[in-house]
Design a protein around this motif. Structure first.
Motif, PDB file in Angstrom:
ATOM      1  N   ASP A  23       0.801  -1.235   0.000  1.00  0.00           N
ATOM      2  CA  ASP A  23       0.000   0.000   0.000  1.00  0.00           C
ATOM      3  C   ASP A  23       0.830   1.279   0.000  1.00  0.00           C
ATOM      4  N   GLY A  24       2.154   1.171   0.166  1.00  0.00           N
ATOM      5  CA  GLY A  24       2.980   2.369   0.301  1.00  0.00           C
ATOM      6  C   GLY A  24       3.189   2.702   1.769  1.00  0.00           C
ATOM      7  N   PRO A  25       3.948   3.786   2.070  1.00  0.00           N
ATOM      8  CA  PRO A  25       4.255   4.147   3.455  1.00  0.00           C
ATOM      9  C   PRO A  25       3.010   4.282   4.331  1.00  0.00           C
ATOM     10  N   ILE A  26       3.154   3.921   5.612  1.00  0.00           N
ATOM     11  CA  ILE A  26       2.026   4.030   6.557  1.00  0.00           C
ATOM     12  C   ILE A  26       2.376   5.101   7.601  1.00  0.00           C
ATOM     13  N   SER A  27       1.372   5.616   8.299  1.00  0.00           N
ATOM     14  CA  SER A  27       1.665   6.672   9.283  1.00  0.00           C
ATOM     15  C   SER A  27       2.388   6.055  10.480  1.00  0.00           C
ATOM     16  N   LEU A  28       3.116   6.911  11.204  1.00  0.00           N
ATOM     17  CA  LEU A  28       3.839   6.436  12.386  1.00  0.00           C
ATOM     18  C   LEU A  28       2.870   5.805  13.390  1.00  0.00           C
ATOM     19  N   GLY A  29       1.677   6.385  13.509  1.00  0.00           N
ATOM     20  CA  GLY A  29       0.677   5.856  14.439  1.00  0.00           C
ATOM     21  C   GLY A  29       0.243   4.441  14.072  1.00  0.00           C
ATOM     22  N   GLU A  30       0.055   4.216  12.759  1.00  0.00           N
ATOM     23  CA  GLU A  30      -0.326   2.869  12.303  1.00  0.00           C
ATOM     24  C   GLU A  30       0.790   1.875  12.612  1.00  0.00           C
ATOM     25  N   TYR A  31       2.026   2.322  12.358  1.00  0.00           N
ATOM     26  CA  TYR A  31       3.210   1.483  12.616  1.00  0.00           C
ATOM     27  C   TYR A  31       3.270   1.106  14.102  1.00  0.00           C
ATOM     28  N   MET A  32       3.090   2.104  14.971  1.00  0.00           N
ATOM     29  CA  MET A  32       3.145   1.841  16.425  1.00  0.00           C
ATOM     30  C   MET A  32       2.019   0.908  16.862  1.00  0.00           C
ATOM     31  N   ALA A  33       0.825   1.118  16.306  1.00  0.00           N
ATOM     32  CA  ALA A  33      -0.327   0.307  16.718  1.00  0.00           C
ATOM     33  C   ALA A  33      -0.090  -1.166  16.380  1.00  0.00           C
ATOM     34  N   ILE A  34       0.394  -1.430  15.155  1.00  0.00           N
ATOM     35  CA  ILE A  34       0.608  -2.834  14.747  1.00  0.00           C
ATOM     36  C   ILE A  34       1.763  -3.435  15.549  1.00  0.00           C
ATOM     37  N   ALA A  35       2.847  -2.666  15.709  1.00  0.00           N
ATOM     38  CA  ALA A  35       4.022  -3.171  16.436  1.00  0.00           C
ATOM     39  C   ALA A  35       3.672  -3.482  17.894  1.00  0.00           C
ATOM     40  N   ASN A  36       2.954  -2.567  18.558  1.00  0.00           N
ATOM     41  CA  ASN A  36       2.665  -2.778  19.987  1.00  0.00           C
ATOM     42  C   ASN A  36       1.616  -3.864  20.222  1.00  0.00           C
ATOM     43  N   ALA A  37       0.646  -3.961  19.320  1.00  0.00           N
ATOM     44  CA  ALA A  37      -0.351  -5.033  19.478  1.00  0.00           C
ATOM     45  C   ALA A  37       0.366  -6.382  19.420  1.00  0.00           C
ATOM     46  N   ALA A  38       1.317  -6.526  18.475  1.00  0.00           N
ATOM     47  CA  ALA A  38       2.067  -7.780  18.352  1.00  0.00           C
ATOM     48  C   ALA A  38       2.966  -7.989  19.570  1.00  0.00           C
ATOM     49  N   TYR A  39       3.570  -6.916  20.025  1.00  0.00           N
ATOM     50  CA  TYR A  39       4.490  -7.006  21.165  1.00  0.00           C
ATOM     51  C   TYR A  39       3.768  -7.500  22.422  1.00  0.00           C
ATOM     52  N   TYR A  40       2.658  -6.819  22.785  1.00  0.00           N
ATOM     53  CA  TYR A  40       1.955  -7.200  24.016  1.00  0.00           C
ATOM     54  C   TYR A  40       1.253  -8.553  23.888  1.00  0.00           C
ATOM     55  N   ALA A  41       0.938  -8.953  22.644  1.00  0.00           N
ATOM     56  CA  ALA A  41       0.278 -10.253  22.468  1.00  0.00           C
ATOM     57  C   ALA A  41       1.285 -11.395  22.574  1.00  0.00           C
ATOM     58  N   SER A  42       2.593 -11.086  22.424  1.00  0.00           N
ATOM     59  CA  SER A  42       3.586 -12.164  22.319  1.00  0.00           C
ATOM     60  C   SER A  42       4.244 -12.516  23.645  1.00  0.00           C
ATOM     61  N   LYS A  43       4.213 -11.594  24.618  1.00  0.00           N
ATOM     62  CA  LYS A  43       4.960 -11.886  25.856  1.00  0.00           C
ATOM     63  C   LYS A  43       4.469 -11.038  27.021  1.00  0.00           C
ATOM     64  N   ASP A  44       4.892 -11.419  28.222  1.00  0.00           N
ATOM     65  CA  ASP A  44       4.745 -10.563  29.399  1.00  0.00           C
ATOM     66  C   ASP A  44       6.045  -9.772  29.493  1.00  0.00           C
ATOM     67  N   PRO A  45       6.015  -8.474  29.173  1.00  0.00           N
ATOM     68  CA  PRO A  45       7.267  -7.723  29.076  1.00  0.00           C
ATOM     69  C   PRO A  45       7.772  -7.147  30.394  1.00  0.00           C
ATOM     70  N   GLU A  49      13.381  -9.471  34.461  1.00  0.00           N
ATOM     71  CA  GLU A  49      13.778 -10.396  33.384  1.00  0.00           C
ATOM     72  C   GLU A  49      13.132 -10.032  32.048  1.00  0.00           C
ATOM     73  N   GLY A  50      12.213  -9.059  32.063  1.00  0.00           N
ATOM     74  CA  GLY A  50      11.531  -8.623  30.838  1.00  0.00           C
ATOM     75  C   GLY A  50      12.217  -7.419  30.220  1.00  0.00           C
ATOM     76  N   ASP A  51      11.411  -6.524  29.633  1.00  0.00           N
ATOM     77  CA  ASP A  51      11.986  -5.356  28.958  1.00  0.00           C
ATOM     78  C   ASP A  51      11.955  -4.090  29.811  1.00  0.00           C
ATOM     79  N   PHE A  52      10.974  -4.001  30.713  1.00  0.00           N
ATOM     80  CA  PHE A  52      10.907  -2.806  31.570  1.00  0.00           C
ATOM     81  C   PHE A  52      10.191  -3.123  32.878  1.00  0.00           C
ATOM     82  N   VAL A  53      10.446  -2.276  33.882  1.00  0.00           N
ATOM     83  CA  VAL A  53       9.834  -2.471  35.201  1.00  0.00           C
ATOM     84  C   VAL A  53       8.922  -1.281  35.480  1.00  0.00           C
ATOM     85  N   THR A  54       7.711  -1.541  35.945  1.00  0.00           N
ATOM     86  CA  THR A  54       6.782  -0.452  36.264  1.00  0.00           C
ATOM     87  C   THR A  54       6.689  -0.285  37.781  1.00  0.00           C
TER      88      THR A  54
END
Ligand code: SAH
Length: 363
Positions: A23-45, A49-54
Protein backbone atom coordinates in the motif's frame (compact mmCIF):
# COMPACT_ATOMS: atom_id res chain seq x y z
CA UNK A 1 14.03 -11.08 -2.97
CA UNK A 2 10.82 -9.03 -2.45
CA UNK A 3 10.97 -6.76 0.57
CA UNK A 4 9.99 -8.38 3.87
CA UNK A 5 10.50 -11.98 2.71
CA UNK A 6 13.69 -12.32 4.76
CA UNK A 7 11.72 -11.56 7.94
CA UNK A 8 10.16 -14.40 10.00
CA UNK A 9 6.65 -15.00 8.67
CA UNK A 10 3.83 -13.94 11.06
CA UNK A 11 6.25 -11.47 12.71
CA UNK A 12 5.05 -7.88 13.07
CA UNK A 13 8.08 -6.75 11.03
CA UNK A 14 7.03 -9.06 8.17
CA UNK A 15 3.42 -7.90 8.35
CA UNK A 16 4.50 -4.23 8.34
CA UNK A 17 6.98 -4.70 5.47
CA UNK A 18 4.36 -6.47 3.35
CA UNK A 19 1.76 -3.80 4.06
CA UNK A 20 4.18 -1.02 3.09
CA UNK A 21 5.21 -2.89 -0.07
CA UNK A 22 1.55 -3.36 -1.02
CA UNK A 23 0.00 0.00 0.00
CA UNK A 24 2.98 2.37 0.30
CA UNK A 25 4.25 4.15 3.46
CA UNK A 26 2.03 4.03 6.56
CA UNK A 27 1.66 6.67 9.28
CA UNK A 28 3.84 6.44 12.39
CA UNK A 29 0.68 5.86 14.44
CA UNK A 30 -0.33 2.87 12.30
CA UNK A 31 3.21 1.48 12.62
CA UNK A 32 3.14 1.84 16.42
CA UNK A 33 -0.33 0.31 16.72
CA UNK A 34 0.61 -2.83 14.75
CA UNK A 35 4.02 -3.17 16.44
CA UNK A 36 2.66 -2.78 19.99
CA UNK A 37 -0.35 -5.03 19.48
CA UNK A 38 2.07 -7.78 18.35
CA UNK A 39 4.49 -7.01 21.17
CA UNK A 40 1.95 -7.20 24.02
CA UNK A 41 0.28 -10.25 22.47
CA UNK A 42 3.59 -12.16 22.32
CA UNK A 43 4.96 -11.89 25.86
CA UNK A 44 4.74 -10.56 29.40
CA UNK A 45 7.27 -7.72 29.08
CA UNK A 46 7.30 -6.66 32.74
CA UNK A 47 9.84 -7.25 35.46
CA UNK A 48 13.63 -7.45 35.82
CA UNK A 49 13.78 -10.40 33.38
CA UNK A 50 11.53 -8.62 30.84
CA UNK A 51 11.99 -5.36 28.96
CA UNK A 52 10.91 -2.81 31.57
CA UNK A 53 9.83 -2.47 35.20
CA UNK A 54 6.78 -0.45 36.26
CA UNK A 55 6.09 1.18 39.64
CA UNK A 56 3.70 -1.52 40.97
CA UNK A 57 6.32 -4.17 40.18
CA UNK A 58 8.93 -2.24 42.21
CA UNK A 59 6.98 -2.28 45.48
CA UNK A 60 3.57 -3.04 46.99
CA UNK A 61 3.69 0.51 48.40
CA UNK A 62 2.76 1.97 45.02
CA UNK A 63 -0.55 0.11 44.65
CA UNK A 64 -1.28 0.62 48.34
CA UNK A 65 -0.96 4.38 47.93
CA UNK A 66 -3.31 4.28 44.93
CA UNK A 67 -5.74 2.23 47.07
CA UNK A 68 -5.59 4.72 49.94
CA UNK A 69 -6.15 7.58 47.52
CA UNK A 70 -9.29 5.90 46.11
CA UNK A 71 -10.60 4.80 49.53
CA UNK A 72 -10.23 8.32 50.92
CA UNK A 73 -12.27 9.78 48.05
CA UNK A 74 -14.87 7.04 48.29
CA UNK A 75 -15.30 7.56 52.06
CA UNK A 76 -15.64 11.32 51.65
CA UNK A 77 -18.20 10.76 48.90
CA UNK A 78 -20.31 8.90 51.50
CA UNK A 79 -19.27 5.30 50.70
CA UNK A 80 -21.50 4.64 47.67
CA UNK A 81 -22.53 0.98 47.88
CA UNK A 82 -22.19 -0.02 44.27
CA UNK A 83 -19.18 1.13 42.18
CA UNK A 84 -16.74 -0.26 39.65
CA UNK A 85 -12.93 -0.34 39.90
CA UNK A 86 -11.66 -0.08 36.33
CA UNK A 87 -8.02 -0.47 35.35
CA UNK A 88 -6.73 0.29 31.86
CA UNK A 89 -3.82 -1.96 30.80
CA UNK A 90 -3.35 -3.64 34.22
CA UNK A 91 -0.16 -5.56 33.27
CA UNK A 92 0.27 -8.44 35.73
CA UNK A 93 -2.61 -7.21 37.93
CA UNK A 94 -0.20 -6.27 40.72
CA UNK A 95 -1.37 -2.67 41.17
CA UNK A 96 -5.00 -3.82 41.32
CA UNK A 97 -4.17 -6.50 43.91
CA UNK A 98 -2.34 -4.03 46.19
CA UNK A 99 -4.92 -1.26 45.71
CA UNK A 100 -8.01 -3.47 46.20
CA UNK A 101 -6.54 -5.13 49.33
CA UNK A 102 -5.96 -1.67 50.81
CA UNK A 103 -9.40 -0.37 49.78
CA UNK A 104 -11.11 -3.40 51.35
CA UNK A 105 -9.65 -2.40 54.76
CA UNK A 106 -11.82 0.74 54.52
CA UNK A 107 -14.89 -1.19 53.41
CA UNK A 108 -14.50 -0.19 49.76
CA UNK A 109 -15.12 -3.36 47.75
CA UNK A 110 -16.08 -2.48 44.15
CA UNK A 111 -16.58 -4.81 41.20
CA UNK A 112 -13.38 -5.19 39.17
CA UNK A 113 -13.06 -4.47 35.44
CA UNK A 114 -9.91 -4.72 33.36
CA UNK A 115 -9.50 -3.18 29.91
CA UNK A 116 -6.82 -5.35 28.35
CA UNK A 117 -6.05 -6.57 24.84
CA UNK A 118 -3.11 -8.91 25.47
CA UNK A 119 -4.18 -12.57 25.93
CA UNK A 120 -0.94 -13.35 27.79
CA UNK A 121 -1.39 -10.51 30.27
CA UNK A 122 -5.09 -11.35 30.68
CA UNK A 123 -4.13 -14.81 31.92
CA UNK A 124 -1.50 -13.31 34.28
CA UNK A 125 -4.21 -10.99 35.65
CA UNK A 126 -6.64 -13.91 36.06
CA UNK A 127 -4.16 -15.66 38.39
CA UNK A 128 -4.64 -12.86 40.94
CA UNK A 129 -8.19 -11.72 40.13
CA UNK A 130 -10.71 -14.54 39.81
CA UNK A 131 -13.79 -12.30 39.80
CA UNK A 132 -12.62 -9.64 37.37
CA UNK A 133 -14.48 -8.85 34.16
CA UNK A 134 -12.36 -8.21 31.06
CA UNK A 135 -13.05 -5.70 28.29
CA UNK A 136 -11.38 -5.22 24.93
CA UNK A 137 -12.17 -1.51 25.03
CA UNK A 138 -13.72 1.08 27.33
CA UNK A 139 -16.97 1.03 25.34
CA UNK A 140 -18.30 -2.08 27.11
CA UNK A 141 -17.71 -0.82 30.67
CA UNK A 142 -20.88 -0.95 32.83
CA UNK A 143 -23.13 2.10 32.84
CA UNK A 144 -25.00 1.58 36.12
CA UNK A 145 -22.72 2.99 38.84
CA UNK A 146 -19.78 5.34 39.60
CA UNK A 147 -16.42 4.44 38.04
CA UNK A 148 -13.05 4.47 39.83
CA UNK A 149 -10.61 4.37 36.90
CA UNK A 150 -6.83 3.83 37.12
CA UNK A 151 -4.30 3.97 34.27
CA UNK A 152 -0.63 3.45 35.16
CA UNK A 153 1.75 3.40 32.18
CA UNK A 154 -1.18 2.82 29.83
CA UNK A 155 -1.36 5.99 27.73
CA UNK A 156 2.38 5.91 26.88
CA UNK A 157 1.78 2.58 25.07
CA UNK A 158 -0.81 4.09 22.73
CA UNK A 159 0.22 5.19 19.22
CA UNK A 160 1.13 8.78 18.33
CA UNK A 161 1.11 10.61 15.02
CA UNK A 162 3.85 13.08 14.13
CA UNK A 163 3.79 16.13 11.87
CA UNK A 164 7.02 17.57 10.49
CA UNK A 165 7.61 21.05 9.13
CA UNK A 166 9.44 20.92 5.75
CA UNK A 167 10.48 23.63 3.24
CA UNK A 168 7.40 22.57 1.26
CA UNK A 169 4.98 22.82 4.23
CA UNK A 170 3.71 20.53 7.01
CA UNK A 171 3.74 16.79 6.33
CA UNK A 172 2.70 13.70 8.30
CA UNK A 173 5.60 11.48 9.43
CA UNK A 174 5.30 8.19 7.54
CA UNK A 175 7.16 4.89 7.88
CA UNK A 176 8.68 3.49 4.68
CA UNK A 177 11.17 0.76 3.75
CA UNK A 178 14.65 1.46 2.45
CA UNK A 179 17.33 -1.23 1.91
CA UNK A 180 15.33 -3.68 4.01
CA UNK A 181 15.05 -1.23 6.91
CA UNK A 182 12.13 0.79 8.28
CA UNK A 183 12.69 4.54 8.06
CA UNK A 184 10.65 7.68 8.84
CA UNK A 185 9.98 10.03 5.92
CA UNK A 186 7.76 13.08 5.44
CA UNK A 187 4.55 12.19 3.61
CA UNK A 188 3.70 13.69 0.23
CA UNK A 189 0.40 15.38 1.23
CA UNK A 190 0.42 18.89 2.65
CA UNK A 191 -1.45 18.74 5.98
CA UNK A 192 -0.97 22.41 6.92
CA UNK A 193 -4.69 22.85 7.59
CA UNK A 194 -4.42 20.42 10.55
CA UNK A 195 -1.71 22.49 12.26
CA UNK A 196 -2.80 25.16 14.78
CA UNK A 197 -2.08 28.77 13.84
CA UNK A 198 0.34 29.20 16.75
CA UNK A 199 2.56 26.36 15.38
CA UNK A 200 2.31 27.23 11.67
CA UNK A 201 5.55 29.27 11.52
CA UNK A 202 7.84 26.84 13.37
CA UNK A 203 11.17 26.28 11.54
CA UNK A 204 11.73 23.44 9.05
CA UNK A 205 12.57 20.19 10.80
CA UNK A 206 10.24 20.84 13.78
CA UNK A 207 8.19 17.82 14.84
CA UNK A 208 4.78 18.03 16.51
CA UNK A 209 3.26 14.95 18.15
CA UNK A 210 -0.29 14.02 19.08
CA UNK A 211 -2.10 10.87 20.08
CA UNK A 212 -5.58 10.70 18.51
CA UNK A 213 -6.11 7.23 20.05
CA UNK A 214 -5.42 8.58 23.58
CA UNK A 215 -7.72 11.54 22.98
CA UNK A 216 -10.49 9.22 21.77
CA UNK A 217 -10.19 6.85 24.77
CA UNK A 218 -10.06 9.74 27.23
CA UNK A 219 -13.07 11.44 25.72
CA UNK A 220 -15.08 8.21 25.98
CA UNK A 221 -14.05 7.76 29.62
CA UNK A 222 -14.64 11.41 30.49
CA UNK A 223 -18.10 11.23 28.98
CA UNK A 224 -18.86 8.19 31.16
CA UNK A 225 -17.54 9.92 34.28
CA UNK A 226 -19.68 12.95 33.58
CA UNK A 227 -22.77 10.73 33.15
CA UNK A 228 -22.13 8.06 35.81
CA UNK A 229 -19.88 10.10 38.14
CA UNK A 230 -16.56 8.95 39.55
CA UNK A 231 -12.83 9.56 39.33
CA UNK A 232 -9.90 8.88 37.01
CA UNK A 233 -6.23 8.67 37.95
CA UNK A 234 -3.55 8.73 35.25
CA UNK A 235 0.08 8.04 36.14
CA UNK A 236 2.64 8.11 33.36
CA UNK A 237 5.73 9.86 32.09
CA UNK A 238 5.04 12.90 30.01
CA UNK A 239 4.93 16.64 29.74
CA UNK A 240 2.64 19.34 31.14
CA UNK A 241 2.86 21.92 28.38
CA UNK A 242 2.67 21.62 24.61
CA UNK A 243 6.16 20.96 23.24
CA UNK A 244 7.98 20.04 20.04
CA UNK A 245 10.22 17.10 19.04
CA UNK A 246 9.79 13.35 18.86
CA UNK A 247 9.32 11.49 22.16
CA UNK A 248 8.89 8.07 20.54
CA UNK A 249 11.27 5.53 22.00
CA UNK A 250 11.82 1.79 22.05
CA UNK A 251 13.12 -0.38 24.88
CA UNK A 252 14.27 -3.97 24.70
CA UNK A 253 15.85 -5.82 27.63
CA UNK A 254 15.95 -2.53 29.62
CA UNK A 255 18.07 -0.84 26.89
CA UNK A 256 16.99 1.92 24.50
CA UNK A 257 17.04 0.93 20.81
CA UNK A 258 15.82 2.59 17.60
CA UNK A 259 12.00 2.51 17.28
CA UNK A 260 12.56 1.19 13.73
CA UNK A 261 14.92 -1.68 14.57
CA UNK A 262 12.61 -4.42 15.74
CA UNK A 263 8.89 -3.63 15.65
CA UNK A 264 6.86 -6.18 17.61
CA UNK A 265 9.79 -7.31 19.78
CA UNK A 266 10.54 -4.02 21.55
CA UNK A 267 8.27 -1.80 23.65
CA UNK A 268 7.36 1.32 21.67
CA UNK A 269 6.23 4.29 23.76
CA UNK A 270 5.74 8.04 23.57
CA UNK A 271 5.58 10.64 26.31
CA UNK A 272 2.05 11.46 27.42
CA UNK A 273 0.75 14.93 26.56
CA UNK A 274 -1.00 15.77 29.86
CA UNK A 275 -1.96 19.18 28.55
CA UNK A 276 -4.00 17.61 25.73
CA UNK A 277 -5.56 15.00 28.06
CA UNK A 278 -6.52 17.67 30.63
CA UNK A 279 -8.27 19.65 27.88
CA UNK A 280 -10.26 16.59 26.82
CA UNK A 281 -11.43 15.98 30.42
CA UNK A 282 -12.37 19.65 30.84
CA UNK A 283 -14.43 19.54 27.65
CA UNK A 284 -16.66 17.02 29.47
CA UNK A 285 -16.87 19.37 32.49
CA UNK A 286 -14.66 17.22 34.72
CA UNK A 287 -12.41 18.87 37.34
CA UNK A 288 -8.74 18.29 36.57
CA UNK A 289 -6.16 18.02 39.38
CA UNK A 290 -2.42 18.20 38.70
CA UNK A 291 -0.41 16.96 37.01
CA UNK A 292 1.83 16.60 40.06
CA UNK A 293 5.21 14.91 40.14
CA UNK A 294 4.86 11.26 41.19
CA UNK A 295 7.32 11.70 44.10
CA UNK A 296 5.48 14.70 45.53
CA UNK A 297 2.09 13.05 45.10
CA UNK A 298 3.19 9.82 46.81
CA UNK A 299 4.68 11.78 49.70
CA UNK A 300 1.61 13.98 50.04
CA UNK A 301 -0.60 10.92 50.49
CA UNK A 302 1.72 9.20 52.97
CA UNK A 303 4.30 6.93 51.34
CA UNK A 304 6.95 7.91 53.95
CA UNK A 305 4.70 6.72 56.78
CA UNK A 306 3.82 3.53 54.86
CA UNK A 307 7.54 2.77 54.34
CA UNK A 308 8.18 3.32 58.08
CA UNK A 309 5.32 0.96 59.05
CA UNK A 310 6.55 -1.73 56.67
CA UNK A 311 10.10 -1.40 58.02
CA UNK A 312 8.86 -1.69 61.61
CA UNK A 313 7.01 -4.89 60.73
CA UNK A 314 9.98 -6.36 58.80
CA UNK A 315 13.27 -4.75 59.95
CA UNK A 316 15.26 -7.24 57.80
CA UNK A 317 13.76 -5.61 54.70
CA UNK A 318 14.90 -2.09 55.62
CA UNK A 319 17.32 -1.81 52.70
CA UNK A 320 14.88 -3.14 50.09
CA UNK A 321 12.06 -0.87 51.34
CA UNK A 322 14.40 2.15 51.32
CA UNK A 323 15.58 1.33 47.80
CA UNK A 324 12.00 0.97 46.49
CA UNK A 325 10.93 4.20 48.20
CA UNK A 326 13.90 5.98 46.59
CA UNK A 327 13.12 4.58 43.14
CA UNK A 328 9.46 5.59 43.29
CA UNK A 329 9.92 9.08 44.75
CA UNK A 330 13.39 10.53 44.04
CA UNK A 331 13.66 13.26 41.40
CA UNK A 332 16.51 11.40 39.68
CA UNK A 333 14.47 8.18 39.49
CA UNK A 334 10.70 7.97 38.81
CA UNK A 335 9.81 10.85 41.17
CA UNK A 336 9.88 13.69 38.66
CA UNK A 337 9.61 12.20 35.15
CA UNK A 338 6.38 10.47 36.10
CA UNK A 339 3.32 12.65 36.51
CA UNK A 340 0.03 12.07 38.29
CA UNK A 341 -3.17 13.65 37.04
CA UNK A 342 -6.72 13.13 38.29
CA UNK A 343 -10.07 14.03 36.76
CA UNK A 344 -13.24 13.91 38.84
CA UNK A 345 -16.90 14.48 38.11
CA UNK A 346 -18.11 17.64 39.82
CA UNK A 347 -20.16 15.73 42.43
CA UNK A 348 -17.06 13.96 43.84
CA UNK A 349 -14.82 15.53 46.51
CA UNK A 350 -11.45 17.20 45.86
CA UNK A 351 -8.78 14.45 45.66
CA UNK A 352 -5.75 14.39 47.96
CA UNK A 353 -2.13 14.59 46.87
CA UNK A 354 -2.00 17.61 44.62
CA UNK A 355 -1.11 20.13 47.32
CA UNK A 356 2.59 20.21 46.37
CA UNK A 357 1.90 20.85 42.69
CA UNK A 358 3.29 24.27 41.83
CA UNK A 359 0.39 26.40 40.54
CA UNK A 360 2.63 27.48 37.66
CA UNK A 361 3.08 23.86 36.62
CA UNK A 362 -0.57 22.92 36.46
CA UNK A 363 -2.11 22.69 33.00
N1 SAH B 1 -0.30 -0.90 34.23
C1 SAH B 1 0.66 -2.01 34.25
C2 SAH B 1 1.19 -2.40 32.86
C3 SAH B 1 1.77 -1.30 31.99
S1 SAH B 1 2.26 -1.91 30.39
C4 SAH B 1 1.78 -1.68 35.20
O1 SAH B 1 1.89 -0.54 35.62
O2 SAH B 1 2.55 -2.59 35.51
C5 SAH B 1 0.90 -1.46 29.34
C6 SAH B 1 -0.38 -2.26 29.53
O3 SAH B 1 -1.35 -1.77 28.63
C7 SAH B 1 -0.27 -3.74 29.25
O4 SAH B 1 -1.12 -4.44 30.13
C8 SAH B 1 -0.76 -3.84 27.80
O5 SAH B 1 -1.16 -5.13 27.42
C9 SAH B 1 -1.89 -2.85 27.84
N2 SAH B 1 -2.27 -2.26 26.55
C10 SAH B 1 -1.46 -1.72 25.60
N3 SAH B 1 -2.18 -1.23 24.57
C11 SAH B 1 -3.49 -1.45 24.89
C12 SAH B 1 -4.74 -1.15 24.24
N4 SAH B 1 -4.77 -0.53 23.07
N5 SAH B 1 -5.88 -1.52 24.86
C13 SAH B 1 -5.85 -2.13 26.07
N6 SAH B 1 -4.71 -2.44 26.74
C14 SAH B 1 -3.55 -2.11 26.14
Amino acid sequence: MPDGKELPENSAAHQLAEKIERDGPISLGEYMAIANAAYYASKDPLGEEGDFVTAPEISQMFGEMVGIWIADLWLRKGSPGHCHYVELGPGRGTLAADALRTMAKFGCDPMVHFVETSPILKSRQAELHHDAIWHESVETLPEDAPLLIIANEFFDALPVEQFISTQAGWRRHMVARNRNKFIAIPGTKNIGTQISTSSKDLPAGTILESSPVSVEILSQISNRLARQSGVLLIIDYGYDRPGTGSTVQAVKGHLPISPFDSPGTSDLTAHVDFHALANVARTQFLSVHGPAEQGQWLKAIGIDQRAATLTEAAPDHLEAIDAAHHRLTHVDEMGRLFRVMAATSTDWPEPEGFVYADEEESV
